[in-house]
Scaffold this active site. Structure first.
Site, mmCIF file in Angstrom:
data_model
loop_
_atom_site.group_PDB
_atom_site.id
_atom_site.type_symbol
_atom_site.label_atom_id
_atom_site.label_comp_id
_atom_site.label_asym_id
_atom_site.label_seq_id
_atom_site.Cartn_x
_atom_site.Cartn_y
_atom_site.Cartn_z
ATOM 1 N N ASP A 8 1.124 -1.434 0.051
ATOM 2 C CA ASP A 8 0.471 -0.325 0.156
ATOM 3 C C ASP A 8 1.086 1.758 -0.065
ATOM 4 O OD1 ASP A 8 -2.231 1.700 0.714
ATOM 5 O OD2 ASP A 8 -1.609 1.571 2.445
ATOM 6 N N ASP A 10 0.355 5.105 1.271
ATOM 7 C CA ASP A 10 -0.020 6.443 2.407
ATOM 8 C C ASP A 10 0.006 5.071 3.011
ATOM 9 O OD1 ASP A 10 0.151 8.376 0.487
ATOM 10 O OD2 ASP A 10 -2.309 7.540 -0.301
HETATM 11 MG MG LIG Z 1 -2.481 3.312 3.980
#
Ligand SMILES: [Mg+2]
Ligand SMILES: [Zn+2]
Length: 188
Positions: A8, A10
């Site tokens: 992922d 952020d």
């Molecule tokens: Mg995230």
């Protein structure tokens, strides 16, 4: 076919910033670059998969996201780390404007981005790992047939209180991506 680690973005690769939209807001989290360098040296693909509904919502245009991802490649290159791919979903099923309003197959927890990467890069999803800070990351990984690991960066603390690791092929909850990858390599 080779295995991959999917990250992922952020809260996992870089410090969580609400609707991050400018390159100068990018700050890599500890252990990320060194972990990717290690994966590079072992022939394991390193791929970022990120939901970017800020585009659907009209908060920033797609070309701005491309500038952010150029900066991400730059920051990693400074530490000799190379991503094999960055995939993003610009859609939102209800809040999206125009063509961006779409019940797509790429928005996590759907596995579309991981499947696209597997096709593009010839990856073995059953021997791969998805790392993220939210339940939707882990669900996307599990839906693609990968194992998953939760990191405590970003929203990870909140997620850890609610997650059922068993349901998402979870290998554990880890302080950093380095810890997650180390545990995964040890058991595989
Ligand atoms: Mg995230
Ligand atoms: Zn999408």
């Amino acid at each position: 076919m080779r295995p991959a680690v999917f990250f992922d973005r952020d809260g996992t690769v870089n410090v969580e910033v609400h609707y991050l939209s400018r390159p100068e807001q990018l700050e890599l989290l500890p252990t990320v670059a060194q972990t990717i360098t290690m994966l590079n040296s072992q022939g394991i693909a390193a791929v970022v998969v990120t939901n970017q509904a800020g585009i659907a919502r009209g908060y920033f245009p797609e070309h701005r996201l491309e500038a952010v991802h150029l900066r991400l490649h730059e920051l990693l290159a400074e530490e000799n780390a190379k991503l094999d791919g960055v995939y993003y979903c610009p859609h939102h099923p209800t809040a999206g404007l125009g063509a961006y309003r779409k019940a797509c197959e790429c928005r996590k927890p759907s596995p579309g981005m991981l499947m696209a990467a597997a096709r593009d890069l010839n990856l073995d999803l059953t021997r791969s790992l998805m790392i993220g800070d939210r339940d939707s990351d882990l669900q996307a990984g599990a839906n693609a047939g990968c194992q998953t690991g939760l990191v405590l960066t970003g929203y990870g603390q909140e997620t850890s209180a609610a997650i059922n690791l068993h349901k998402v092929h979870g290998i554990g909850i880890f302080p950093t991506v380095a810890d997650a990858v180390r545990a995964w390599l040890k058991q595989s």
